[in-house]
Motif scaffolding. Structure first.
Motif, PDB file in Angstrom:
ATOM      1  N   ASN A 208      -6.007  65.391 -20.732  1.00 32.34           N
ATOM      2  CA  ASN A 208      -4.641  64.784 -20.604  1.00 32.34           C
ATOM      3  C   ASN A 208      -3.433  65.766 -20.872  1.00 32.34           C
TER       4      ASN A 208
ATOM      5  N   GLY B 112      -0.268  63.584 -17.225  1.00 30.24           N
ATOM      6  CA  GLY B 112      -1.437  63.201 -16.787  1.00 30.24           C
ATOM      7  C   GLY B 112      -2.663  64.188 -17.126  1.00 30.24           C
ATOM      8  N   ASP B 113      -3.826  64.154 -16.256  1.00 31.98           N
ATOM      9  CA  ASP B 113      -5.002  64.855 -16.300  1.00 31.98           C
ATOM     10  C   ASP B 113      -5.198  65.654 -15.276  1.00 31.98           C
ATOM     11  N   VAL B 114      -5.182  67.012 -15.274  1.00 35.14           N
ATOM     12  CA  VAL B 114      -5.399  67.957 -14.463  1.00 35.14           C
ATOM     13  C   VAL B 114      -4.476  67.955 -13.180  1.00 35.14           C
TER      14      VAL B 114
ATOM     15  N   ASN C 257      -4.821  65.412 -10.295  1.00 36.92           N
ATOM     16  CA  ASN C 257      -5.887  65.103  -9.742  1.00 36.92           C
ATOM     17  C   ASN C 257      -6.914  63.867 -10.369  1.00 36.92           C
ATOM     18  N   CYS C 258      -7.031  64.215 -11.793  1.00 33.09           N
ATOM     19  CA  CYS C 258      -7.833  63.183 -12.396  1.00 33.09           C
ATOM     20  C   CYS C 258      -7.073  62.091 -13.140  1.00 33.09           C
ATOM     21  N   SER C 259      -5.682  62.041 -12.841  1.00 33.42           N
ATOM     22  CA  SER C 259      -4.792  60.846 -13.045  1.00 33.42           C
ATOM     23  C   SER C 259      -4.689  59.929 -11.543  1.00 33.42           C
ATOM     24  N   HIS C 260      -5.613  60.309 -10.764  1.00 33.88           N
ATOM     25  CA  HIS C 260      -5.180  59.813  -9.233  1.00 33.88           C
ATOM     26  C   HIS C 260      -3.940  59.384  -9.005  1.00 33.88           C
ATOM     27  N   LYS C 261      -3.007  60.380  -9.077  1.00 32.88           N
ATOM     28  CA  LYS C 261      -1.618  59.990  -8.567  1.00 32.88           C
ATOM     29  C   LYS C 261      -0.777  60.986  -8.182  1.00 32.88           C
TER      30      LYS C 261
ATOM     31  N   PRO D 174      -6.343  58.260  -4.826  1.00 41.22           N
ATOM     32  CA  PRO D 174      -7.693  58.606  -5.713  1.00 41.22           C
ATOM     33  C   PRO D 174      -7.958  59.792  -5.563  1.00 41.22           C
ATOM     34  N   ASN D 175      -8.308  60.640  -6.644  1.00 36.49           N
ATOM     35  CA  ASN D 175      -9.000  61.991  -6.522  1.00 36.49           C
ATOM     36  C   ASN D 175      -8.109  62.856  -5.430  1.00 36.49           C
TER      37      ASN D 175
ATOM     38  N   VAL E 163      -6.813  58.562 -20.364  1.00 36.31           N
ATOM     39  CA  VAL E 163      -5.560  59.689 -19.770  1.00 36.31           C
ATOM     40  C   VAL E 163      -4.517  58.849 -18.877  1.00 36.31           C
ATOM     41  N   ASN E 164      -3.634  59.444 -18.656  1.00 34.68           N
ATOM     42  CA  ASN E 164      -2.357  58.886 -17.896  1.00 34.68           C
ATOM     43  C   ASN E 164      -3.046  58.197 -16.776  1.00 34.68           C
ATOM     44  N   ASN E 165      -2.774  56.912 -16.403  1.00 39.88           N
ATOM     45  CA  ASN E 165      -2.986  56.499 -15.219  1.00 39.88           C
ATOM     46  C   ASN E 165      -4.506  55.971 -14.965  1.00 39.88           C
ATOM     47  N   VAL E 166      -5.313  56.327 -16.161  1.00 35.72           N
ATOM     48  CA  VAL E 166      -6.855  55.961 -16.057  1.00 35.72           C
ATOM     49  C   VAL E 166      -6.988  55.128 -17.383  1.00 35.72           C
TER      50      VAL E 166
ATOM     51  N   LYS F 131     -13.716  56.764  -7.219  1.00 31.39           N
ATOM     52  CA  LYS F 131     -12.939  57.760  -7.281  1.00 31.39           C
ATOM     53  C   LYS F 131     -13.475  59.138  -7.380  1.00 31.39           C
ATOM     54  N   LEU F 132     -14.664  59.139  -8.080  1.00 31.20           N
ATOM     55  CA  LEU F 132     -15.246  60.429  -8.341  1.00 31.20           C
ATOM     56  C   LEU F 132     -16.417  60.683  -7.676  1.00 31.20           C
TER      57      LEU F 132
ATOM     58  N   GLN G 155     -11.961  76.037 -10.514  1.00 26.16           N
ATOM     59  CA  GLN G 155     -11.791  74.771 -11.407  1.00 26.16           C
ATOM     60  C   GLN G 155     -13.154  74.262 -11.579  1.00 26.16           C
ATOM     61  N   PHE G 156     -13.202  73.844 -12.897  1.00 31.39           N
ATOM     62  CA  PHE G 156     -14.328  73.026 -13.541  1.00 31.39           C
ATOM     63  C   PHE G 156     -15.732  73.962 -13.575  1.00 31.39           C
TER      64      PHE G 156
ATOM     65  N   ASN H  11      -8.215  61.551 -27.119  1.00 29.34           N
ATOM     66  CA  ASN H  11      -8.345  60.465 -25.844  1.00 29.34           C
ATOM     67  C   ASN H  11      -9.407  59.643 -25.931  1.00 29.34           C
TER      68      ASN H  11
END
Lengths: 389, 671
Positions: free
Chosen positions: A61, A92-94, A110-114, A132-133, B279-282, B329-330, B514-515, B655
């Motif tokens: 985050n 957020g995250d990423v 990306n990982c906060s989907h927004k 999403p994503n 995390v934010n929004n999740v 979503k993933l 990334q990742f 988190n």
């Protein structure tokens, strides 16, 4: 008595230690912006400066927003939390992309989907669009187009096609959605069409190899252009050509750069040239395409990093390094690239080990290091703020 | 379906037990037992005859029961030199790290044989319930006795979990204990324990437990502005942290002249949600995990002659893991892993003189991983050790361990075979005969082999990895006194200072996109610390018993990998400089009141010690009240617990919020 004394000393020592260690918990204060002055000043530039989005490692985050201020000659690290203290769990995250359109700044998280929408000048929050994503964003005619790794859930859960979402920049509402290829990444808009690079990263080793073409008027996918596996970036040059990068499969198929041009007969975009140049990130400025590549070598157990400039007219590599003073060895992992169209300054970010602060380095047109500054975690994406924005 | 299956199996187990005692009691009434009262408990006393140079930290019996601990991980927080990584909740992963050297350097032994995880080297101590654990011991370095398997010489720190050993009083033939716990997180946790004396020298135990919890709990994130105004303050419910688990254990133990044997079966099956990072929004994640761990193991130990003793250990383990990520979503993930382990050990001890012993042990283990990843390895350990003591006041022990690993991998580059030789020396000395004041020191070198994930995990594994090495130096003392009169009835303290150096530390390193990561032998960590612990018991009027225990750890664990790193000489992530705990136990007749406090000081959640990575200290107070009743031959115990009494909202891991104030109630009936 000796025994008693020893005992008292020991007990006393322990109590003292217990008391001294107990520093107490306080309310967590939001992380404030840090300012650092830079050895630069550019009041003449049409740009007020540029934003830098730090991705932050997945799950941490720790996506943060920094700003290079040309008029003040200073670096502002981590603006978001201070400017928007009421947002729960901050930015957020990423963070995966950042763009400015009109007076608004769009950060794709990306990982906060927004997609976070901020006032481009004040960095204050206007709203968010839940997608999403989500991956990358492009704009056209008052709409934002956002690529997303996952479209509507299909019948086969193992074949998750991606989508491009259309967002009205006035209302921040999603107005349309179109299914494209697998795990779409970057996208560009040209002549009423959206070109989006499909990666298929979730399907390895069966990567996608196409660029989807979307007709904006009908918001439908009209074609898929076969290009190369695991596509990532797509950029347009000033001659109407598209430059598309492929990540390869990280093993036998190397990363490559493809050129797409309109076929004179059919008028449709087709691959016209394949450059055997690995490319992780590129930036087109005038006739020069700046690029770098990072590829892991199993043999040397190291990342192999290359830099270069390609002439978009000829497709030839005209320079195999835009850094001339030898400081490229200080860059562990280049992760972002931007060129200032006004003075030709080149900005390169270094993500280091992904889990500590990175660096932002500024090179002059001559390839000599002008300055460097510490950033947030995984500095990656940059967007210029015009004084007129 | 699987959940139903687990429930049914637990009910069946109880059914079988319910049928058993009838016959057992019938036996008991009609039995014309001889009046030999050799208790099977003495078996272990025999085993302890070979004294340790450096004693362990121990939690056992009543002291252990009085702690508000649900799992072994909760109890281990009261040891010094230990850091627990806890992802929160009943089903959350809980791993332990000793003296900052990393989870993989820690050996966890269940009834004397190491619990393995060749895939990732981590043992989730949250899976081990305290229900039937009688004793937990922690050894720095190794258990400093020489009559042990070769593998036991091979960890930087060791935790021994010992399950309840049957002890029968004269005339007793069986024990039955049933307990039930419930409370916050919708916890339902029944268990049964049955012990039966088959003959004078053979007894059996059976234990089963079912744990079901929704894993739901309130957590809170709050931030303030520099002027002290609330920036945000939000409370939410933890989702997808549910667990449904069942455990069966059965043991058969026999007593030989000058020896004993034990056979043990363990089975654990669970389904759980992985609640994920907030995390934010999740606020919710969709990962699910199914686990099945099964093992059978046996020990045979005998003094063959007066000078020669033999110990044989054997184990077969099968672990099945099924991981699914079904978040729309993933990326969809559906992976299955199967791990098999075969282990045999032969340890020999010979007494050259009354005060001079030597030992030789050979262990062999085969590990196989299949399905998603396919790899196997043979590991051989050969140890030689000697122990020498003078007038019972000077004790010395030296050991050397050779570790040989033969690797095989399918469809991938096979990692090279490895071999390493590591020494260890342990010393203790009591300078004055009159005072129970003992000085101690040890030196130990150890390697940890890369795990299957380190070597072969898709895209990330690196078959070229070398083993990671750790060198430990420790000096310290213990002091104990037991005054015959006065307020203080007993006092014991131990103080140790240590220096550890971890080299070629296996760390994840980014591959540029990334990742994408790989594993490299990159890290170098310098660890210096002090552990202090003290226990005191007091003599009070009116049958009041009072026990106190405090423990404190100071640690400086700094990254010295590369001077050009931003985090060079910074404290490594999640290692607090200060940590400690305190326990206060009060008993009065059938009542018991226990208070425990855990403190973990400020630390950083990433390598760089900057404000952005700063984590506040956390400390929790737990309190419990116990009342025992005795109704004829039935012992009844009722417990009420409040954990995190002051409702602190904290994360151990960034988190991953921990539960705030929560409650647990228990009732146990023993026949």
């Amino acid at each position: 008595m000796m025994r008693g004394r020893i005992l008292h000393i020991i007990i006393g020592m322990m109590l003292a230690m217990l008391v001294s260690m107990t520093s107490c918990r306080e309310d967590d204060v939001i992380v404030l912006t840090e300012y650092e002055s830079l050895p630069m000043l550019d009041r003449e530039s049409p740009f007020a400066g540029f934003y830098l989005l730090n991705e932050g490692n997945m799950g941490s985050n720790k996506c943060t927003l920094d700003f290079v201020d040309f008029e003040q000659g200073q670096y502002a690290r981590n603006l978001y939390a201070e400017r928007n203290p009421n947002v729960v769990k901050e930015l957020g995250d990423v963070g995966n992309d950042i763009q400015i359109y009109g007076s608004k700044l769009y950060a794709v998280i990306n990982c906060s989907h927004k997609v976070e929408v901020l006032d481009a000048r004040t960095c204050q929050r206007i709203g968010q669009v839940d997608i999403p994503n989500c991956r990358y964003v492009a704009f056209d005619g008052g709409y934002a187009y956002v690529s997303s790794y996952v479209g509507p859930v299909g019948i086969d859960p193992n074949a998750q096609l991606g989508a491009v979402f259309q967002v009205d920049t006035a209302t921040l509402e999603v107005t349309a959605e179109v299914t494209v290829g697998y795990q779409p990444d970057e996208l560009v808009v040209q002549d009423g069409l959206i070109y989006v690079a499909n990666s298929g990263g979730y399907r390895k080793p069966n990567y996608d190899y196409t660029v989807s073409v979307i007709d904006i008027a009908t918001m439908t996918q009209i074609r898929k252009i076969p290009v190369g596996i695991n596509l990532h970036r797509v950029r347009a040059d000033r001659y109407g050509k598209l430059w598309v990068s492929s990540r390869g499969d990280y093993k036998s198929v190397p990363s490559r750069l493809f050129v797409l041009e309109k076929d004179k007969r059919t008028g449709r975009m087709e691959v016209s040239d394949t450059l055997d140049i690995p490319c992780s990130e590129m930036e087109i400025c005038g006739d020069s395409l700046y690029l770098y590549s990072v590829a892991w070598s199993d043999i040397s157990q190291e990342n192999r990093v290359t830099y270069g400039i390609v002439d978009v007219r000829t497709g030839r590599l005209v320079s195999d390094n835009f850094i001339t003073d030898g400081t490229e060895t200080d860059i562990e992992i280049p992760y972002g690239l931007k060129v200032n169209p006004e003075n030709g300054d080149i900005y390169v970010t270094d993500a280091k080990n992904y889990v500590s602060s990175g660096n932002l380095l500024c090179y002059g047109r001559d390839g000599k290091l002008k300055w460097k500054v510490r950033t947030g975690d995984i500095p990656a994406h940059m967007a210029f703020l015009k004084k007129t924005n | 379906m699987e959940r139903l299956c687990r429930w049914v199996s637990f009910v069946c187990a109880i059914g079988v037990l319910a049928a058993l005692p009838v016959r057992v009691w019938a036996d008991e009434t009609s039995s014309t037992d001889s009046i030999q009262t050799r208790s099977l408990g003495e078996v272990m006393v025999t085993a302890n005859r070979y004294s340790e140079v450096i004693p362990s930290q121990k939690l056992a019996g009543k002291e252990l029961q009085a702690l508000n601990s649900f799992s072994v991980a909760d109890a281990i927080r009261y040891f010094s030199g230990i850091q627990i990584k806890d992802y929160g909740g009943v089903g959350g992963l809980k791993t332990v790290n000793i003296r900052s050297m990393g989870t993989n350097h820690m050996g966890v032994y269940y009834n004397g044989i190491q619990l393995g995880n060749a895939q990732n080297g981590q043992v989730d101590l949250g899976k081990f319930s305290l229900e039937n654990i009688e004793e937990i011991s922690l050894y720095n370095g190794q258990k400093s006795e020489i009559f042990q398997s070769a593998r036991e010489f091979g960890s930087a720190g060791s935790i021994y979990l010992t399950t309840r050993r049957p002890k029968f009083k004269p005339g007793e033939k069986s024990h039955l204990k049933a307990s039930f716990k419930t409370g916050s997180f919708d916890l339902v946790n029944p268990s049964v324990l049955f012990e039966y004396k088959l003959s004078e020298s053979v007894s059996m135990t059976f234990n089963s437990e079912w744990t079901n919890s929704s894993g739901k709990y309130k957590f809170r994130y709050k931030r303030v502005t520099p002027s002290g105004e609330v920036a945000y303050d939000t409370t939410a419910t933890r989702q997808n942290g549910d667990i449904d688990a069942v455990r069966f254990e059965g043991g058969l133990q026999g007593y030989l002249s000058n020896g004993f044997w034990k056979a043990y079966v363990y089975h654990y099956s669970s389904e759980r949600g992985i609640p994920g990072a907030i995390v934010n929004n999740v606020w919710r994640n969709g990962e699910r995990l199914w686990d099945r761990n099964t093992f059978v193991q046996g020990v045979y130990q005998q003094d063959i002659t007066r000078k020669y003793s033999l110990k044989v250990n054997a184990k077969y383990a099968f672990d099945y893991t099924h991981y699914v990520n079904n978040d729309d979503k993933l990326m969809r993930v559906d992976n299955q892993y199967k791990q098999r382990e075969v282990y045999v050990s032969l340890a020999n001890k010979y007494s050259i003189l009354r005060n001079w012993d030597v030992s030789v042990a050979y262990d062999m283990q085969w590990n196989g991983l299949s399905e998603y990843l396919s790899a196997s390895r043979y590991t051989h350990w050969i140890s030689a050790a000697t122990a020498f003591s003078l007038a019972d006041r000077l004790k010395m022990q030296a050991s050397v361990l050779a570790t040989l690993v033969d690797e095989t991998a399918e469809g991938q580059t096979k990692a090279p075979n490895k071999s390493k030789v590591t020494p260890a020396v342990f010393l203790s000395y009591q300078p004055l005969k009159r005072y129970n004041w003992v000085l101690r020191a040890f030196y130990k070198q150890i390697y940890r082999m890369p795990t299957f994930n380190d070597l072969y995990y898709t895209d990330m594994g690196n078959s070229a990895l070398k083993p990671e090495s750790a060198t430990q130096y420790n000096v310290g003392f213990t002091y104990a006194v037991a005054p015959k009169t006065g307020f203080l009835s007993g006092f014991h303290t131990g103080v140790d200072a240590y220096y550890n150096l971890v080299k070629d530390k296996i760390v994840a390193y980014p591959k540029g996109q990334q990742f994408r990561w790989t594993m490299l032998n990159l890290g170098k960590v310098d660890i210096r610390g002090v552990d202090v612990q003290a226990t005191a018991t007091f003599r009070l009027p009116l049958e009041i018993g009072l026990m106190t225990k405090v423990q404190y750890t100071y640690q400086e664990a700094i990254d010295i990998t590369n001077p050009s790193d931003n985090y060079y000489r910074d404290q490594i992530p999640y290692i607090p400089w200060h940590s400690g705990s305190a326990i206060l136990g009060l008993t009065y007749k059938d009542w018991g009141l226990n208070y425990s406090f855990v403190y973990v000081g400020e630390r950083y959640n990433q390598q760089e010690n900057i404000e952005y990575n700063y984590v506040q200290p956390w400390y929790t107070s737990d309190i419990s009240l116990v009342k025992s009743f005795k109704i004829k031959a039935v012992n009844l115990k009722v417990t009420a617990e409040v954990n995190n009494l002051f409702d602190q909202a904290y994360d151990v891991v960034l988190n991953y919020p921990m539960p705030m104030r929560n409650y647990r109630f228990g009732i146990a009936i023993e026949l």
